[in-house]
Design a protein around this motif. Structure first.
Motif, PDB file in Angstrom:
ATOM      1  N   ILE A 281      45.112  44.235  36.115  1.00 18.25           N
ATOM      2  CA  ILE A 281      44.958  45.064  34.922  1.00 18.25           C
ATOM      3  C   ILE A 281      43.526  45.570  34.850  1.00 18.25           C
ATOM      4  O   ILE A 281      42.574  44.792  34.847  1.00 18.25           O
ATOM      5  N   GLU A 282      43.383  46.873  34.821  1.00 21.84           N
ATOM      6  CA  GLU A 282      42.076  47.518  34.679  1.00 21.84           C
ATOM      7  C   GLU A 282      42.217  48.669  33.689  1.00 21.84           C
ATOM      8  O   GLU A 282      43.184  49.413  33.747  1.00 21.84           O
ATOM      9  N   PRO A 283      41.242  48.821  32.747  1.00 24.04           N
ATOM     10  CA  PRO A 283      40.067  47.977  32.531  1.00 24.04           C
ATOM     11  C   PRO A 283      40.434  46.639  31.902  1.00 24.04           C
ATOM     12  O   PRO A 283      41.584  46.399  31.553  1.00 24.04           O
ATOM     13  N   ALA A 284      39.433  45.789  31.758  1.00 23.51           N
ATOM     14  CA  ALA A 284      39.651  44.451  31.228  1.00 23.51           C
ATOM     15  C   ALA A 284      40.182  44.514  29.799  1.00 23.51           C
ATOM     16  O   ALA A 284      39.919  45.463  29.044  1.00 23.51           O
ATOM     17  N   ILE A 285      40.928  43.479  29.440  1.00 24.82           N
ATOM     18  CA  ILE A 285      41.464  43.368  28.087  1.00 24.82           C
ATOM     19  C   ILE A 285      40.420  42.720  27.176  1.00 24.82           C
ATOM     20  O   ILE A 285      39.792  41.718  27.532  1.00 24.82           O
TER      21      ILE A 285
END
Length: 352
Positions: free
Chosen positions: A274-278
């Protein structure tokens, strides 16, 4: 052995082309199926081009199979010659682990045997999929097609249908719930139809306002253009569930803010980092959850076929001559299909 013909890739850079090969003789619990139709899934492209790094060649895709039983093994009793049947993403599993005992063969702790490019549990040969004229499958992994169901449009239910139905059922989606669907491709348009049939209020998130009319035709109650900050702000803390069918990296943070407290964001299309970070604050401060889901078990796949038949739910398809499969792959990558190609396997007899 059964002499068979199909379309396969011989390497990651080679186009799909005709190939003759042997299907195994049926074991005692097998079903031999003459394939009538096979859906074309985007994962077929990933595998044929080895984009996931697990391909084995020759690679023959196809895991949305509709066919007719030709014959059965000596101990097989669930189907008779002439029955209309389906085969989805799996053709076997260990059958003895906790996941298999729970009818969740897709999570088999020893790994499910997928319909193509997976070692057979008995002889070790790699499975070859449904872009072919016939297939031999263990009867416990064969689905019954309900009477009167439109056969070509039923094929993608075996992947796109079950992939969206399973998480909706698992999380108890029903009347009174607000469900957002992210993306409207093969998975997304089925997610709209299934969530609506389960009784939920359904909203499509899309980057394009031009898709609003089409979304309403599919059954969506509302449309939110995700690139419009005002529209996104208007649905903050609004949804019980988000069904995320987007297959590429995208920013989850703006969508998480549209969930109520205890809301669930379900990933079914993304299987990479998953990008960007959550921003964890979006989760911690509202007890929101990010969940994932992979297809569904055999019992649940039969359930979604029966559900679709009862509610007259069909996948929107474009019929395909198998000789145009490479062109179809190019069109899929460009997003030029609404919403699933389905191969008419009768065209295979014209292959050279």
């Amino acid at each position: 052995m059964y002499k068979a013909i199909g379309y396969a890739a011989q390497s990651a850079s080679a186009p799909l082309a005709p190939m003759t090969f042997d299907r195994r003789s049926p074991r005692a619990n097998d079903v031999v199926i003459d394939i009538l139709y096979c859906g074309v899934c985007h994962s077929d492209i990933h595998q044929a081009r080895n984009e996931w790094g697990i391909a084995v060649y020759p690679l023959m895709p196809g895991h949305e199979i509709i066919g007719r039983v030709r014959t059965t093994g000596s101990a097989a009793s669930k189907y008779q010659p002439g029955d209309l049947v389906g085969v989805g993403c799996m053709v076997d599993s260990c059958q003895h682990c906790d996941a298999c005992h729970a009818d969740l063969e897709q999570y088999c702790l020893e790994g499910p045997t997928m319909t193509y490019t997976t070692p057979d549990r008995v002889d070790g040969s790699y499975t070859l999929g449904g872009y072919s004229n016939c297939i031999v499958v263990r009867e416990d992994f064969v689905l019954r097609i309900p009477d009167g169901m439109d056969l070509p449009s039923a094929a993608p239910i075996l992947c796109a249908g079950i992939t969206t139905y399973s998480p909706l059922r698992h999380h108890g989606v029903g009347p009174g719930h607000r469900v957002g669907i992210l993306g409207m491709g093969g998975l997304g348009h089925m997610g709209i139809k299934l969530a609506k049939a389960l009784g939920a209020e359904v909203t499509l998130f899309t980057r394009s306002a031009a898709k609003a009319e089409e979304a309403h035709r599919q059954g969506a109650d509302h449309v939110v253009v995700s690139t419009d900050p005002a529209q996104m702000a208007a649905v903050a803390d609004h949804f019980d569930f988000l069904l995320d069918t987007i297959p590429v990296q995208h920013d989850l943070n703006p969508y998480l803010k549209t969930l109520k407290f205890n809301g669930v964001h379900i990933l079914v299309g993304l299987i990479e980092p998953i990008e960007p970070a959550i921003d964890a604050a979006h989760l911690v401060l509202k007890r929101r959850v990010i969940a994932g889901s992979l297809i569904g078990g055999i019992a649940e796949t039969q359930e979604v076929l029966d559900f679709c038949a009862a509610h007259d739910i069909r996948c929107d398809i474009e019929m395909l001559d198998i000789r145009a499969i490479n062109e179809a792959y190019s069109r899929m990558i460009a997003g030029d299909v609404k919403y699933r190609f389905v191969i008419d396997m009768a065209t295979l007899q014209n292959a050279e």
